[in-house]
Design a protein around this motif. Structure first.
Motif, PDB file in Angstrom:
ATOM      1  N   ASN A 199       0.826  -1.203   0.000  1.00 20.84           N
ATOM      2  CA  ASN A 199       0.000   0.000   0.000  1.00 20.84           C
ATOM      3  C   ASN A 199       0.867   1.263   0.000  1.00 20.84           C
ATOM      4  OD1 ASN A 199      -2.437  -1.593   0.283  1.00 20.84           O
ATOM      5  ND2 ASN A 199      -1.808  -1.916   2.402  1.00 20.84           N
ATOM      6  N   LYS A 200       0.300   2.328  -0.554  1.00 15.33           N
ATOM      7  CA  LYS A 200       1.042   3.585  -0.640  1.00 15.33           C
ATOM      8  C   LYS A 200       0.135   4.762  -0.316  1.00 15.33           C
ATOM      9  CE  LYS A 200       2.355   5.329  -4.687  1.00 15.33           C
ATOM     10  NZ  LYS A 200       3.137   5.561  -5.924  1.00 15.33           N
ATOM     11  N   LEU A 201       0.597   5.621   0.574  1.00 16.34           N
ATOM     12  CA  LEU A 201      -0.097   6.857   0.916  1.00 16.34           C
ATOM     13  C   LEU A 201       0.762   8.026   0.460  1.00 16.34           C
ATOM     14  CD1 LEU A 201      -2.263   8.569   2.427  1.00 16.34           C
ATOM     15  CD2 LEU A 201      -0.859   8.300   4.491  1.00 16.34           C
ATOM     16  N   THR A 202       0.189   8.919  -0.353  1.00 13.55           N
ATOM     17  CA  THR A 202       0.910  10.077  -0.872  1.00 13.55           C
ATOM     18  C   THR A 202       0.295  11.356  -0.322  1.00 13.55           C
ATOM     19  OG1 THR A 202       1.391   8.891  -2.929  1.00 13.55           O
ATOM     20  CG2 THR A 202       1.679  11.271  -2.959  1.00 13.55           C
ATOM     21  N   ILE A 203       1.135  12.253   0.182  1.00 15.71           N
ATOM     22  CA  ILE A 203       0.688  13.544   0.713  1.00 15.71           C
ATOM     23  C   ILE A 203       1.485  14.648   0.030  1.00 15.71           C
ATOM     24  CG2 ILE A 203       0.358  14.974   2.766  1.00 15.71           C
ATOM     25  CD1 ILE A 203       0.487  12.387   4.426  1.00 15.71           C
ATOM     26  N   ASN A 204       0.804  15.518  -0.696  1.00 18.97           N
ATOM     27  CA  ASN A 204       1.444  16.660  -1.344  1.00 18.97           C
ATOM     28  C   ASN A 204       1.040  17.938  -0.614  1.00 18.97           C
ATOM     29  OD1 ASN A 204       2.677  15.292  -3.673  1.00 18.97           O
ATOM     30  ND2 ASN A 204       0.572  14.907  -4.290  1.00 18.97           N
ATOM     31  N   GLN A 205       2.001  18.802  -0.332  1.00 20.05           N
ATOM     32  CA  GLN A 205       1.698  20.076   0.330  1.00 20.05           C
ATOM     33  C   GLN A 205       2.382  21.216  -0.409  1.00 20.05           C
ATOM     34  OE1 GLN A 205       2.301  20.267   4.551  1.00 20.05           O
ATOM     35  NE2 GLN A 205       2.064  22.486   4.640  1.00 20.05           N
ATOM     36  N   THR A 206       1.586  22.246  -0.744  1.00 15.10           N
ATOM     37  CA  THR A 206       2.116  23.456  -1.372  1.00 15.10           C
ATOM     38  C   THR A 206       1.779  24.648  -0.492  1.00 15.10           C
ATOM     39  OG1 THR A 206       0.099  23.753  -2.678  1.00 15.10           O
ATOM     40  CG2 THR A 206       1.896  22.512  -3.706  1.00 15.10           C
ATOM     41  N   THR A 207       2.659  25.610  -0.429  1.00 13.26           N
ATOM     42  CA  THR A 207       2.470  26.783   0.429  1.00 13.26           C
ATOM     43  C   THR A 207       2.905  28.036  -0.308  1.00 13.26           C
ATOM     44  OG1 THR A 207       2.942  25.427   2.381  1.00 13.26           O
ATOM     45  CG2 THR A 207       2.977  27.806   2.679  1.00 13.26           C
ATOM     46  N   ASP A 208       2.061  29.088  -0.237  1.00 14.28           N
ATOM     47  CA  ASP A 208       2.487  30.392  -0.725  1.00 14.28           C
ATOM     48  C   ASP A 208       2.259  31.414   0.390  1.00 14.28           C
ATOM     49  OD1 ASP A 208      -0.226  30.985  -0.715  1.00 14.28           O
ATOM     50  OD2 ASP A 208      -0.472  30.692  -2.859  1.00 14.28           O
ATOM     51  N   MET A 209       2.240  32.677   0.057  1.00 16.29           N
ATOM     52  CA  MET A 209       2.137  33.712   1.079  1.00 16.29           C
ATOM     53  C   MET A 209       0.785  33.695   1.792  1.00 16.29           C
ATOM     54  SD  MET A 209       4.999  35.332   1.202  1.00 16.29           S
ATOM     55  CE  MET A 209       4.557  36.862   2.023  1.00 16.29           C
ATOM     56  N   ASN A 210      -0.277  33.247   1.096  1.00 15.68           N
ATOM     57  CA  ASN A 210      -1.621  33.362   1.647  1.00 15.68           C
ATOM     58  C   ASN A 210      -2.266  32.051   2.057  1.00 15.68           C
ATOM     59  OD1 ASN A 210      -1.673  36.200   1.208  1.00 15.68           O
ATOM     60  ND2 ASN A 210      -2.121  35.824  -0.963  1.00 15.68           N
ATOM     61  N   LYS A 211      -1.826  30.940   1.483  1.00 21.03           N
ATOM     62  CA  LYS A 211      -2.512  29.689   1.791  1.00 21.03           C
ATOM     63  C   LYS A 211      -1.557  28.491   1.719  1.00 21.03           C
ATOM     64  CE  LYS A 211      -4.276  28.752  -2.902  1.00 21.03           C
ATOM     65  NZ  LYS A 211      -3.680  29.876  -3.589  1.00 21.03           N
ATOM     66  N   SER A 212      -1.991  27.430   2.404  1.00 13.98           N
ATOM     67  CA  SER A 212      -1.276  26.158   2.380  1.00 13.98           C
ATOM     68  C   SER A 212      -2.273  25.086   1.959  1.00 13.98           C
ATOM     69  CB  SER A 212      -0.699  25.840   3.764  1.00 13.98           C
ATOM     70  OG  SER A 212      -0.159  24.538   3.807  1.00 13.98           O
ATOM     71  N   VAL A 213      -1.875  24.254   0.997  1.00 17.32           N
ATOM     72  CA  VAL A 213      -2.783  23.239   0.451  1.00 17.32           C
ATOM     73  C   VAL A 213      -2.150  21.859   0.564  1.00 17.32           C
ATOM     74  CG1 VAL A 213      -4.083  22.461  -1.561  1.00 17.32           C
ATOM     75  CG2 VAL A 213      -3.763  24.912  -1.169  1.00 17.32           C
ATOM     76  N   LYS A 214      -2.939  20.879   1.072  1.00 11.56           N
ATOM     77  CA  LYS A 214      -2.484  19.495   1.151  1.00 11.56           C
ATOM     78  C   LYS A 214      -3.425  18.608   0.343  1.00 11.56           C
ATOM     79  CE  LYS A 214      -0.475  19.644   5.816  1.00 11.56           C
ATOM     80  NZ  LYS A 214      -0.614  19.149   7.216  1.00 11.56           N
ATOM     81  N   HIS A 215      -2.852  17.621  -0.332  1.00 12.36           N
ATOM     82  CA  HIS A 215      -3.629  16.607  -1.041  1.00 12.36           C
ATOM     83  C   HIS A 215      -3.125  15.231  -0.602  1.00 12.36           C
ATOM     84  CE1 HIS A 215      -5.607  19.381  -3.839  1.00 12.36           C
ATOM     85  NE2 HIS A 215      -4.445  20.017  -3.903  1.00 12.36           N
ATOM     86  N   ILE A 216      -4.057  14.313  -0.329  1.00 11.83           N
ATOM     87  CA  ILE A 216      -3.660  12.956   0.059  1.00 11.83           C
ATOM     88  C   ILE A 216      -4.332  11.945  -0.855  1.00 11.83           C
ATOM     89  CG2 ILE A 216      -3.354  13.614   2.485  1.00 11.83           C
ATOM     90  CD1 ILE A 216      -5.947  12.085   3.091  1.00 11.83           C
ATOM     91  N   ASN A 217      -3.629  10.839  -1.096  1.00 14.97           N
ATOM     92  CA  ASN A 217      -4.156   9.739  -1.895  1.00 14.97           C
ATOM     93  C   ASN A 217      -3.733   8.419  -1.268  1.00 14.97           C
ATOM     94  OD1 ASN A 217      -5.325  10.880  -4.623  1.00 14.97           O
ATOM     95  ND2 ASN A 217      -3.468  12.045  -4.208  1.00 14.97           N
ATOM     96  N   LEU A 218      -4.682   7.513  -1.105  1.00 15.83           N
ATOM     97  CA  LEU A 218      -4.396   6.200  -0.529  1.00 15.83           C
ATOM     98  C   LEU A 218      -5.189   5.151  -1.292  1.00 15.83           C
ATOM     99  CD1 LEU A 218      -3.301   4.270   1.721  1.00 15.83           C
ATOM    100  CD2 LEU A 218      -5.347   4.867   3.033  1.00 15.83           C
ATOM    101  N   ASN A 219      -4.528   4.048  -1.614  1.00 13.68           N
ATOM    102  CA  ASN A 219      -5.214   2.933  -2.265  1.00 13.68           C
ATOM    103  C   ASN A 219      -4.809   1.624  -1.588  1.00 13.68           C
ATOM    104  OD1 ASN A 219      -4.794   1.010  -5.253  1.00 13.68           O
ATOM    105  ND2 ASN A 219      -6.673   1.284  -4.115  1.00 13.68           N
ATOM    106  N   ILE A 220      -5.807   0.894  -1.091  1.00  8.83           N
ATOM    107  CA  ILE A 220      -5.590  -0.441  -0.523  1.00  8.83           C
ATOM    108  C   ILE A 220      -6.338  -1.420  -1.409  1.00  8.83           C
ATOM    109  CG2 ILE A 220      -5.932  -1.963   1.457  1.00  8.83           C
ATOM    110  CD1 ILE A 220      -5.823   0.472   3.257  1.00  8.83           C
ATOM    111  N   GLU A 221      -5.607  -2.220  -2.176  1.00 11.82           N
ATOM    112  CA  GLU A 221      -6.251  -3.148  -3.094  1.00 11.82           C
ATOM    113  C   GLU A 221      -6.900  -4.309  -2.359  1.00 11.82           C
ATOM    114  OE1 GLU A 221      -3.506  -4.435  -6.010  1.00 11.82           O
ATOM    115  OE2 GLU A 221      -3.135  -2.429  -6.825  1.00 11.82           O
ATOM    116  N   LYS A 222      -6.221  -4.807  -1.322  1.00 18.26           N
ATOM    117  CA  LYS A 222      -6.767  -5.971  -0.604  1.00 18.26           C
ATOM    118  C   LYS A 222      -6.270  -5.990   0.835  1.00 18.26           C
ATOM    119  CE  LYS A 222      -7.749 -10.872  -1.242  1.00 18.26           C
ATOM    120  NZ  LYS A 222      -9.188 -10.598  -1.384  1.00 18.26           N
ATOM    121  N   PHE A 223      -7.187  -6.291   1.729  1.00 19.42           N
ATOM    122  CA  PHE A 223      -6.846  -6.501   3.131  1.00 19.42           C
ATOM    123  C   PHE A 223      -7.762  -7.603   3.641  1.00 19.42           C
ATOM    124  CE2 PHE A 223      -7.360  -5.951   7.646  1.00 19.42           C
ATOM    125  CZ  PHE A 223      -6.082  -5.653   8.095  1.00 19.42           C
ATOM    126  N   GLN A 224      -7.166  -8.683   4.133  1.00 16.19           N
ATOM    127  CA  GLN A 224      -7.965  -9.835   4.559  1.00 16.19           C
ATOM    128  C   GLN A 224      -7.440 -10.371   5.879  1.00 16.19           C
ATOM    129  OE1 GLN A 224      -8.563 -12.854   1.546  1.00 16.19           O
ATOM    130  NE2 GLN A 224      -8.852 -14.457   3.072  1.00 16.19           N
TER     131      GLN A 224
END
Length: 502
Positions: A199-224
């Protein structure tokens, strides 16, 4: 000869420049890392306390145990500790510590190492074919020595968790957390099974003078997970889980907007001897505000299909809107602020082949220190037994509307009882609304007035309650009730009809 000398001179100059720039980025990252650590610590503690009041007596401390800075990389040892503070503020603990009291009992600590590869061309990136300039790359692997031998074999002798964080020249970051595939089966009879995809979790964060933005993505194909014993069987299966989310922080207005979208193809549980399959699960949330400060939240949770054994029980839908406004009495300290909380459960429904079972609730109350767990407990207590909280809260407003068509109840009960078969046998008595209710009229016993929570309206079982401890208004199924009288709301609905044999 001259050309060789010129070439050597250029290479030497580049080497010196690269060494100098690496040392520069090493110093820059060290300074920023040290400055941001207290902020990370504060945010983590705030998150824990907002999640549950159980963490009120717990304080997390994050500190640098060692920092070894080299030219091209740095090695850091971080210490994460959980301390018991008994709910005292920092200055109170400091004063008592001076008097000889120890109010910081360390409950647990975690000490592990990170490696930072300095820019502008981190060696780690270069060796992996990445030649894009960046400030640094931070890497981490969970130590293998914390895993027992059996667990190491389960993950193929790979690290149980790896982390890679890239920091570009503008300060934006990309963090990737990965876990290896796991395939474990105990004994020859395969009585215990644990299988998980890589499994892989990706977190992207961008920041400028006025705002900070985060994006996350996670995919779990199978868990048993499957465990079998002489006493019980436990089975949990997850197929194709996708999680995406974003968070935007307005650094000027200090406002936070968060969106979360979870899609799950199948969640399978073992209930008794039969599978309970929840197909096409969708969870969408949106939150706007800062913690409980003037925040608005929306949650939508849907299950396209609920299969129990061989029976399709129906489609589940729900929508919840949450508002929290802070109301500060400026004559008092800010610690005495009151949070006005409103929860609008606009819809909870199960759509069956014979009709829709539905409920809606509106609840308003005040709380000095709300957290997710305290709010959830409050909501469940009010829904389960509204009479128990009326006298306890002077700022409570409550409204509920419930509709259960009898045909839908009868079919749902029959499907639960006949889950092993494709055909459904229905007890005709279940089509009679009286079968589902213990009592349908207001009664008086032991100087108490008993009001039934449910009543019959044609072929539908209904419940409508409205009360406000602020306005001293109270209505149970259109009957006005004197809040000062001795009364009880009797839950007259026979829940066991779904499970008892007949």
């Amino acid at each position: 000869m001259k050309k060789k000398l010129i070439t050597l001179g250029i290479l030497a100059t580049l080497g010196i420049a690269y060494t100098g720039s690496s040392w520069y980025f090493g110093n820059k990252i060290r300074s920023e890392f040290t400055q941001k650590l207290p902020q990370i610590e504060r945010e983590f503690n705030s998150f824990l306390k907002d999640t549950s009041s159980s963490f009120d007596d717990i304080e997390v401390k994050l500190s640098i145990a060692e920092y070894e800075q080299n030219i091209f990389s740095s090695n850091i040892k971080l210490k994460l500790s959980f301390n018991q503070t008994y709910g005292l503020e920092l200055h109170q603990r400091a004063e008592l510590t001076e008097l000889g009291y120890d109010f910081e009992t360390e409950l647990m600590n975690f000490n592990d190492a990170l490696t930072i590869f300095h820019g502008p061309l981190p060696i780690y990136s270069f060796l992996n074919g990445d030649v894009i300039p960046k400030q640094a790359v931070i890497t981490y692997q969970l130590k293998k020595n914390v895993l027992n031998k059996e667990l190491q074999n389960m993950v193929g002798n790979k690290p149980l968790l790896t982390m890679e964080t890239k920091i570009d020249l503008s300060g934006n970051t990309t963090t990737i957390l990965t876990t290896p595939a796991i395939d474990y089966k105990s004994d020859g009879m395969e009585r215990n099974t644990f299988i998980s995809s890589a499994n892989k979790l990706t977190i992207n964060q961008t920041t400028d003078m006025n705002k900070s933005v985060k994006h996350i993505n996670l995919n779990i194909e199978k868990f048993q997970l499957f465990t079998a014993s002489h006493f019980f069987n436990l089975k949990l299966n997850i197929d194709d889980l996708y999680l995406t989310g974003s968070q935007m922080v307005d650094l000027v207005k200090q406002n936070i907007n968060t969106n979360l979208d979870l899609q799950l193809n199948n969640l399978s549980l073992l209930v008794g001897e039969e599978n309970l399959d929840l197909n096409n699960i969708s969870l969408k949330t949106n939150a706007n505000g800062k913690n409980c400060m003037n925040s608005i939240k929306n949650i939508q949770f849907d299950i396209d299909q609920i299969i129990y054994g061989k029976q399709n029980l129906g489609q589940f839908n729900s929508e919840v809107n949450f508002t929290c406004n802070v109301n500060i009495n400026h004559a008092q300290e800010i610690n005495h602020q009151t949070n006005k909380i409103e929860v609008d459960i606009a819809n909870i429904s199960l759509d069956t082949t014979n009709g829709k079972l539905s409920a809606a609730y509106k609840i308003k109350w005040s709380d000095h220190k709300p957290s997710f767990t305290t709010m959830l407990k409050k909501i469940l207590d009010i829904i389960d037994a509204p009479q128990s909280v009326i006298s306890a809260d002077p700022n409570l407003e409550y409204e509920s509307h419930i509709q259960f068509p009898v045909k839908a109840l009868a079919m749902l009960s029959a499907k639960i009882h006949n889950n092993k078969y494709e055909t459904v046998l229905i007890d005709r008595a279940l089509y009679n609304p009286q079968t589902w209710l213990d009592e349908t009229k207001i009664s008086e016993a032991d100087r108490w007035i008993h009001y039934p929570l449910f009543l019959i309206n044609n072929d539908t079982i209904e419940s409508n309650i409205l009360f406000s401890t602020i306005d001293k208004q109270f209505y149970i199924n259109s009957n006005s009730v004197d809040p000062s009288s001795r009364y009880k709301i009797s839950n007259n609905f026979r829940h066991n009809r779904f499970f008892d044999s007949y």
